[in-house]
Structures are given as C-alpha cells and as structure tokens.
Write a protein that holds these residues in place. Structure first.
Motif, mmCIF file in Angstrom:
data_model
loop_
_atom_site.group_PDB
_atom_site.id
_atom_site.type_symbol
_atom_site.label_atom_id
_atom_site.label_comp_id
_atom_site.label_asym_id
_atom_site.label_seq_id
_atom_site.Cartn_x
_atom_site.Cartn_y
_atom_site.Cartn_z
ATOM 1 N N ARG A 87 1.041 -1.280 0.053
ATOM 2 C CA ARG A 87 -0.078 0.140 0.043
ATOM 3 C C ARG A 87 0.737 1.359 -0.044
ATOM 4 O O ARG A 87 0.727 2.123 -0.594
ATOM 5 N N LEU A 88 1.761 1.258 0.925
ATOM 6 C CA LEU A 88 2.937 2.333 0.906
ATOM 7 C C LEU A 88 3.717 2.565 -0.562
ATOM 8 O O LEU A 88 3.838 3.921 -0.756
ATOM 9 N N TRP A 93 4.147 5.773 -5.243
ATOM 10 C CA TRP A 93 4.069 5.797 -6.841
ATOM 11 C C TRP A 93 3.109 6.827 -7.431
ATOM 12 O O TRP A 93 3.499 7.807 -8.321
ATOM 13 N N GLN A 94 2.038 6.935 -6.662
ATOM 14 C CA GLN A 94 0.895 8.093 -6.972
ATOM 15 C C GLN A 94 1.535 9.266 -6.573
ATOM 16 O O GLN A 94 1.411 10.278 -7.355
ATOM 17 N N GLU A 101 6.517 15.840 -3.361
ATOM 18 C CA GLU A 101 7.674 15.402 -2.749
ATOM 19 C C GLU A 101 7.652 14.622 -1.468
ATOM 20 O O GLU A 101 6.522 14.844 -0.875
ATOM 21 N N ALA A 102 8.284 13.768 -1.427
ATOM 22 C CA ALA A 102 8.181 12.930 -0.348
ATOM 23 C C ALA A 102 9.625 12.102 0.397
ATOM 24 O O ALA A 102 10.588 12.170 -0.489
ATOM 25 N N GLU A 103 9.707 11.932 1.573
ATOM 26 C CA GLU A 103 10.750 11.787 2.389
ATOM 27 C C GLU A 103 10.598 10.252 2.694
ATOM 28 O O GLU A 103 9.519 10.008 3.406
ATOM 29 N N GLY A 123 -7.313 7.917 0.082
ATOM 30 C CA GLY A 123 -7.605 7.233 -1.049
ATOM 31 C C GLY A 123 -6.795 6.107 -1.244
ATOM 32 O O GLY A 123 -7.434 5.205 -2.087
ATOM 33 N N GLN A 124 -5.650 5.921 -0.871
ATOM 34 C CA GLN A 124 -4.907 4.732 -0.846
ATOM 35 C C GLN A 124 -5.239 3.854 0.166
ATOM 36 O O GLN A 124 -4.394 2.812 0.247
#
Length: 218
Positions: A87-88, A93-94, A101-103, A123-124
């Motif tokens: 899920r993560l 990816w989305q 941006e993501a750490e 939503g995920q």
C-alpha cells in the motif's frame, strides 16, 4: 554587508570557523533568498555563483571566511503509514505521479501537509498523522541542476569526468584519423606499385628492341 559566496558541505565545515546559524525550511534551502539574518543577528547577502540546494548541517561561507551553518527548520508534514508495504509503495508511486515531494523511510513516508495530500493518502487506504519536523525529501531523478551542482562540488569527481570525456574524444578522433590515413597510404602505395610495374615492362620492351637491332646489324 557581508556576502555569502560559497557553499561548504557538512563534512568540510570547521567548528572554529562557524560564526552563526540560520534556520531554513526545505523551500528556503532549495531556493535561497537574496538576503538572510542568522539567529545571532548576523545579516548577509547571498551571492552564490550558481544556485544550489543546502542540506541540514551545510554552511555558507562569507567574504571574511566565517561560516554560517544552515539548520533544517521544522515544518508541518504528514507522517504516512500503511498496514502493509505494498500500500505504501502504491501511494509513493502515485505521489510521484502527482509531483508531490516525499521523504521515504523504511516503513513511513513524510509529505507536505495539505488537504489535497491528506485526501490522496486516505484514498490509498493509508493513515496520515500531522507532525512537525525537518523535511528532507528525495531528490528528483530529473533534477539536473542539483546533479550539476553536486558534481561541481565534488572536485575529484569533476576532474575525473572531464578527463574521461577528453581522453575518449581525443583517442577516438586520433584513431579514426590514423585509420583513414593508413588506408589512404596503402591505396596510394598500391597504385604507385602498379605504375612502377608498367614502367619496368616498358623498359624490358625497350631493351628487347635494342638487342634485336644489334643482332640485325651484326
């Protein structure tokens, strides 16, 4: 007013040269403002020869040699977790597809806090918890400016890359020219040899006629 003209990366920062510190969030470290005032009141202009992002612990060197260390300021983020890694990964990816941006941690993501990002997380099927902490997202794969800056900063890597490119171009050009000249030389040589063969044939023919004339006189 003093000017900051050079970025000094964290491993090269000397504690005895540090004059002050300045806190900047991720946006401020990525695009430095034209002027800054450090925590101790030291004001200075930012006059870097080219743009470059800073990480927590890097420093700006002033005209007089003093250093101002940059600290990553805490900012509002969402701490995202999921019941399973898949899920993560789908969420990551989305997020990338939406240019968020993501750490990325071993089992957690940190992203900027916003209603749109919170909705995307829900939503995920993941859980988002508001937190306040320093933000150091992954560098974008297509961020050529950052790549160029880091490459330029690594002096050894820069020299190595330059020499490699130069040698490759030089060797290729030299070999190509040499092969071409060699082929051309062989061709000219063969042609000259054929010409000499024709000349020898004429010479032999001339001697034959001379001998025949001599026998006739005799």
């Amino acid at each position: 007013m003093q000017k900051a003209t050079t970025i000094v990366r964290r491993p090269a920062v000397r504690a005895d040269r540090v004059a002050d510190t300045v806190e900047l969030d991720h946006a401020g470290r990525s695009a430095l403002p034209s002027s800054l005032t450090a925590a101790g009141g030291l004001a200075f202009e930012v006059a870097l020869p080219k743009a470059g992002s800073l990480e927590d612990g890097d420093a700006l060197r002033l005209d007089d040699g003093r250093l101002v260390v940059v600290k990553a300021a805490a900012e509002p983020l969402l701490e995202v977790r999921a019941e399973n890694p898949a899920r993560l990964m789908r969420l990551a990816w989305q997020l990338g597809g939406n240019h968020v941006e993501a750490e990325i941690g071993a089992d957690v993501l940190h992203i900027p806090a916003s209603p749109a990002n919170a909705e995307l997380v829900r939503g995920q099927g993941c859980v988002a918890t508001p937190v306040s902490r320093a933000f150091s997202p992954e560098k974008a794969a297509h961020d050529h400016s950052t790549c160029g800056h880091d490459h330029g900063h690594d002096h050894h890597g820069h020299d190595h890359g330059h020499d490699h490119g130069h040698d490759h171009g030089h060797d290729h050009g030299h070999d190509h020219g040499h092969d071409h000249d060699h082929q051309g030389h062989d061709h000219a040589h063969d042609h000259g040899h054929s010409h000499s063969h024709g000349h020898d044939h004429d010479h032999a023919h001339h001697e034959h006629e001379h001998d025949h004339s001599h026998k006739h006189d005799h």
